[in-house]
Design a protein around this motif. Structure first.
Motif, PDB file in Angstrom:
ATOM      1  N   LEU A  44      46.247  94.314  30.755  1.00  0.00           N
ATOM      2  CA  LEU A  44      46.026  92.949  31.222  1.00  0.00           C
ATOM      3  C   LEU A  44      44.783  92.938  32.104  1.00  0.00           C
ATOM      4  CD1 LEU A  44      47.386  90.082  31.278  1.00  0.00           C
ATOM      5  CD2 LEU A  44      48.432  90.792  33.439  1.00  0.00           C
ATOM      6  N   LEU A  45      43.870  92.014  31.821  1.00  0.00           N
ATOM      7  CA  LEU A  45      42.619  91.907  32.562  1.00  0.00           C
ATOM      8  C   LEU A  45      42.579  90.592  33.324  1.00  0.00           C
ATOM      9  CD1 LEU A  45      40.092  93.001  29.769  1.00  0.00           C
ATOM     10  CD2 LEU A  45      41.326  94.470  31.379  1.00  0.00           C
ATOM     11  N   THR A  46      42.146  90.649  34.584  1.00  0.00           N
ATOM     12  CA  THR A  46      41.940  89.434  35.358  1.00  0.00           C
ATOM     13  C   THR A  46      40.937  89.729  36.456  1.00  0.00           C
ATOM     14  OG1 THR A  46      43.076  87.583  36.452  1.00  0.00           O
ATOM     15  CG2 THR A  46      43.791  89.802  37.045  1.00  0.00           C
ATOM     16  N   MET A  47      40.580  88.685  37.210  1.00  0.00           N
ATOM     17  CA  MET A  47      39.639  88.835  38.318  1.00  0.00           C
ATOM     18  C   MET A  47      40.241  88.219  39.573  1.00  0.00           C
ATOM     19  SD  MET A  47      35.850  88.154  36.734  1.00  0.00           S
ATOM     20  CE  MET A  47      35.081  88.730  38.264  1.00  0.00           C
ATOM     21  N   SER A  48      39.721  88.647  40.722  1.00  0.00           N
ATOM     22  CA  SER A  48      40.132  88.037  41.980  1.00  0.00           C
ATOM     23  C   SER A  48      38.974  88.096  42.971  1.00  0.00           C
ATOM     24  CB  SER A  48      41.373  88.740  42.564  1.00  0.00           C
ATOM     25  OG  SER A  48      41.013  89.975  43.165  1.00  0.00           O
ATOM     26  N   ARG A  49      39.106  87.310  44.017  1.00  0.00           N
ATOM     27  CA  ARG A  49      38.143  87.370  45.107  1.00  0.00           C
ATOM     28  C   ARG A  49      38.359  88.645  45.893  1.00  0.00           C
ATOM     29  NH1 ARG A  49      35.725  82.380  45.889  1.00  0.00           N
ATOM     30  NH2 ARG A  49      36.708  80.658  44.762  1.00  0.00           N
ATOM     31  N   PRO A  50      37.327  89.197  46.559  1.00  0.00           N
ATOM     32  CA  PRO A  50      35.994  88.596  46.710  1.00  0.00           C
ATOM     33  C   PRO A  50      35.189  88.588  45.415  1.00  0.00           C
ATOM     34  CG  PRO A  50      36.032  90.737  47.710  1.00  0.00           C
ATOM     35  CD  PRO A  50      37.444  90.431  47.357  1.00  0.00           C
ATOM     36  N   ASN A  51      35.282  89.617  44.584  1.00  0.00           N
ATOM     37  CA  ASN A  51      34.697  89.598  43.247  1.00  0.00           C
ATOM     38  C   ASN A  51      34.988  90.916  42.556  1.00  0.00           C
ATOM     39  OD1 ASN A  51      33.449  88.333  41.133  1.00  0.00           O
ATOM     40  ND2 ASN A  51      31.357  88.739  41.798  1.00  0.00           N
ATOM     41  N   GLN A  52      36.198  91.010  42.003  1.00  0.00           N
ATOM     42  CA  GLN A  52      36.620  92.242  41.345  1.00  0.00           C
ATOM     43  C   GLN A  52      37.290  91.943  40.011  1.00  0.00           C
ATOM     44  OE1 GLN A  52      39.085  94.019  44.537  1.00  0.00           O
ATOM     45  NE2 GLN A  52      37.636  95.740  44.499  1.00  0.00           N
ATOM     46  N   LEU A  53      37.065  92.852  39.063  1.00  0.00           N
ATOM     47  CA  LEU A  53      37.763  92.870  37.784  1.00  0.00           C
ATOM     48  C   LEU A  53      38.923  93.852  37.906  1.00  0.00           C
ATOM     49  CD1 LEU A  53      37.993  92.505  34.612  1.00  0.00           C
ATOM     50  CD2 LEU A  53      36.422  94.467  34.464  1.00  0.00           C
ATOM     51  N   HIS A  54      40.116  93.430  37.479  1.00  0.00           N
ATOM     52  CA  HIS A  54      41.300  94.270  37.605  1.00  0.00           C
ATOM     53  C   HIS A  54      41.854  94.635  36.233  1.00  0.00           C
ATOM     54  CE1 HIS A  54      41.265  93.419  41.869  1.00  0.00           C
ATOM     55  NE2 HIS A  54      41.274  92.128  41.611  1.00  0.00           N
ATOM     56  N   VAL A  55      42.295  95.895  36.107  1.00  0.00           N
ATOM     57  CA  VAL A  55      42.867  96.416  34.867  1.00  0.00           C
ATOM     58  C   VAL A  55      44.306  96.822  35.159  1.00  0.00           C
ATOM     59  CG1 VAL A  55      42.640  98.100  33.014  1.00  0.00           C
ATOM     60  CG2 VAL A  55      40.586  97.277  34.205  1.00  0.00           C
ATOM     61  N   ILE A  56      45.253  96.236  34.430  1.00  0.00           N
ATOM     62  CA  ILE A  56      46.677  96.435  34.683  1.00  0.00           C
ATOM     63  C   ILE A  56      47.327  96.987  33.419  1.00  0.00           C
ATOM     64  CG2 ILE A  56      48.854  95.250  35.210  1.00  0.00           C
ATOM     65  CD1 ILE A  56      46.870  93.100  36.577  1.00  0.00           C
ATOM     66  N   ASP A  57      48.114  98.047  33.577  1.00  0.00           N
ATOM     67  CA  ASP A  57      48.839  98.640  32.452  1.00  0.00           C
ATOM     68  C   ASP A  57      50.070  97.790  32.162  1.00  0.00           C
ATOM     69  OD1 ASP A  57      50.432 100.254  30.739  1.00  0.00           O
ATOM     70  OD2 ASP A  57      49.485 102.062  31.517  1.00  0.00           O
ATOM     71  N   THR A  58      50.174  97.253  30.935  1.00  0.00           N
ATOM     72  CA  THR A  58      51.309  96.392  30.614  1.00  0.00           C
ATOM     73  C   THR A  58      52.616  97.178  30.468  1.00  0.00           C
ATOM     74  OG1 THR A  58      50.865  96.531  28.233  1.00  0.00           O
ATOM     75  CG2 THR A  58      49.851  94.702  29.444  1.00  0.00           C
ATOM     76  N   GLU A  59      52.511  98.486  30.287  1.00  0.00           N
ATOM     77  CA  GLU A  59      53.721  99.298  30.157  1.00  0.00           C
ATOM     78  C   GLU A  59      54.357  99.547  31.520  1.00  0.00           C
ATOM     79  OE1 GLU A  59      54.924 103.165  27.591  1.00  0.00           O
ATOM     80  OE2 GLU A  59      53.258 103.482  28.977  1.00  0.00           O
TER      81      GLU A  59
END
Length: 378
Positions: A44-59
């Motif tokens: 799962l990919l998303t972004m948040s402040r201040p300005n980061q891309l996040h990578v989340i393992d769905t398992e």
């Protein structure tokens, strides 16, 4: 002779193993890239402040990596590459595009769209070709003059992803205004979500209408729909889906006592181009986006202040669950797990059958209007 053959076989096996390890893949085990599960494993990919891309393992439902993105936070638009390896994001107040390898946060692509005296904004619009070689944005340019801003015509811009860290558009074509979420179909056309949903050929600029919304021909009994085109999702089932709201007048136009209020959708199969445009369920509460259940295309889920489940074959809402707070974006993985994000710093995880909350993923900053996208790492 037999001993020599055994030695040769061992040497070949060793060489193959070394080659695989050097390329980041394990031998005789689950495929991996830089220590991350591959072979179609979902992230799962998303972004948040201040300005980061996040990578989340769905398992595991764990945040495994956060990548710092240059510039000021934009709208949080994220686009996975077809092989799941690269995440393209909009940054610098939706002017610049950056591409990151999700396995190590290395930046592999950048395009500063404001060039030659133009300030360019891209609202949500990111798409990529099926082979991953071309990236598409819808540019909304203005030119800053001494005494005024000159608003220029919007255009589809085409970039070569192999152009690296100083990419420039290689082709542009005029498009309509008000285009936000876009997606590429299997035939290579790019779906343009605007007043009407159109498709454009990114090789020559030819366009055609897929679903007429503002210009639909239903007569005076229906109002033209108000389509909500903020978030891009649907990769889990290979579709582009646009929710809309409309009113049917059963009396005189404007007679609210006799009116029917409807949610609807334009849903496009990106493999076949088939369009499913229809009213889905009566309008009872706000839904920002629909997602389709991969086990049953008649089942849609929506979110805002509630998580809701709908059977569009019966035009009926079948379940509603109050949420901890407002959530803007929603998506679903291949195992049908629901993820709801945006607005704040937590992603709420839900069971699709009961809608019960089964987990929460905490991020270091708020997501506001960020996408939730599914990447399948090959």
């Amino acid at each position: 002779m037999k001993f020599l053959k055994m030695l040769k076989a061992a040497a070949l096996l060793g060489a193959a193993g070394s080659s695989a390890l050097l390329s980041g893949y394990a031998v005789g085990d689950t495929a991996q890239v830089n220590g991350m599960k591959a072979g179609g494993h979902e992230y799962l990919l998303t972004m948040s402040r201040p300005n980061q891309l996040h990578v989340i393992d769905t398992e595991t439902k764990k945040l495994i990596r956060s990548c710092d993105v240059p510039g000021t936070f934009g709208a949080g638009a994220v686009l996975p590459s077809p092989d799941g390896r690269i995440a393209y994001v909009l940054s610098n107040k939706v002017e610049d595009v950056y591409g990151f390898d999700i396995t190590d946060c290395k930046m592999v692509f950048s395009a500063k769209q404001s060039q030659n005296g133009e300030r360019v904004k891209t609202f949500v619009s990111l798409a990529i070709s099926g082979d991953g070689k071309e990236l598409y944005t819808v540019q909304n340019p203005t030119r800053k003059l001494n005494d005024r801003y000159e608003v220029l015509a919007p255009r589809l811009a085409v970039f070569n992803t192999e152009d690296g860290l100083d990419a420039k558009s290689v082709r542009t074509f005029p498009v309509d205004r008000r285009i936000t979420k876009i997606m590429t179909m299997k035939n290579g056309e790019v779906i343009l979500g605007g007043a009407d949903i159109k498709a454009i050929n990114p090789a020559n600029g030819e366009t055609r209408v897929l679903s007429a919304l503002q210009n639909w021909a239903r007569g005076a009994d229906w109002i033209p729909p108000d389509a909500f085109a903020m978030f891009t999702q649907g990769e889990h089932v290979g579709e582009y889906i646009m929710p809309y709201f409309t009113i049917k007048w059963n009396g005189d136009p404007g007679d609210m006592a006799k009116a029917e209020f409807w949610w609807g959708m334009s849903r496009i199969d990106v493999a076949t181009g088939e369009v499913d445009e229809r009213e889905t369920v009566p309008f009872e509460f706000i839904v920002f986006n629909w997602i389709t259940d991969p086990a049953d295309s008649n089942i849609l889920y929506g979110s805002f202040n509630q998580l809701s489940k709908h059977d569009i074959s019966k035009k009926k809402t079948i379940a509603v669950k109050d949420l901890d707070h407002t959530f803007y974006s929603i998506n679903m993985d291949r195992d049908r797990t629901i993820y709801i994000g945006g607005t704040s710093s937590d992603i709420s995880v839900h069971n699709p059958d009961t809608l019960e909350k089964i987990g929460s993923i905490q991020l270091p900053g708020d997501m506001t209007t960020s996408d939730l996208r599914i990447a399948r790492l090959l």
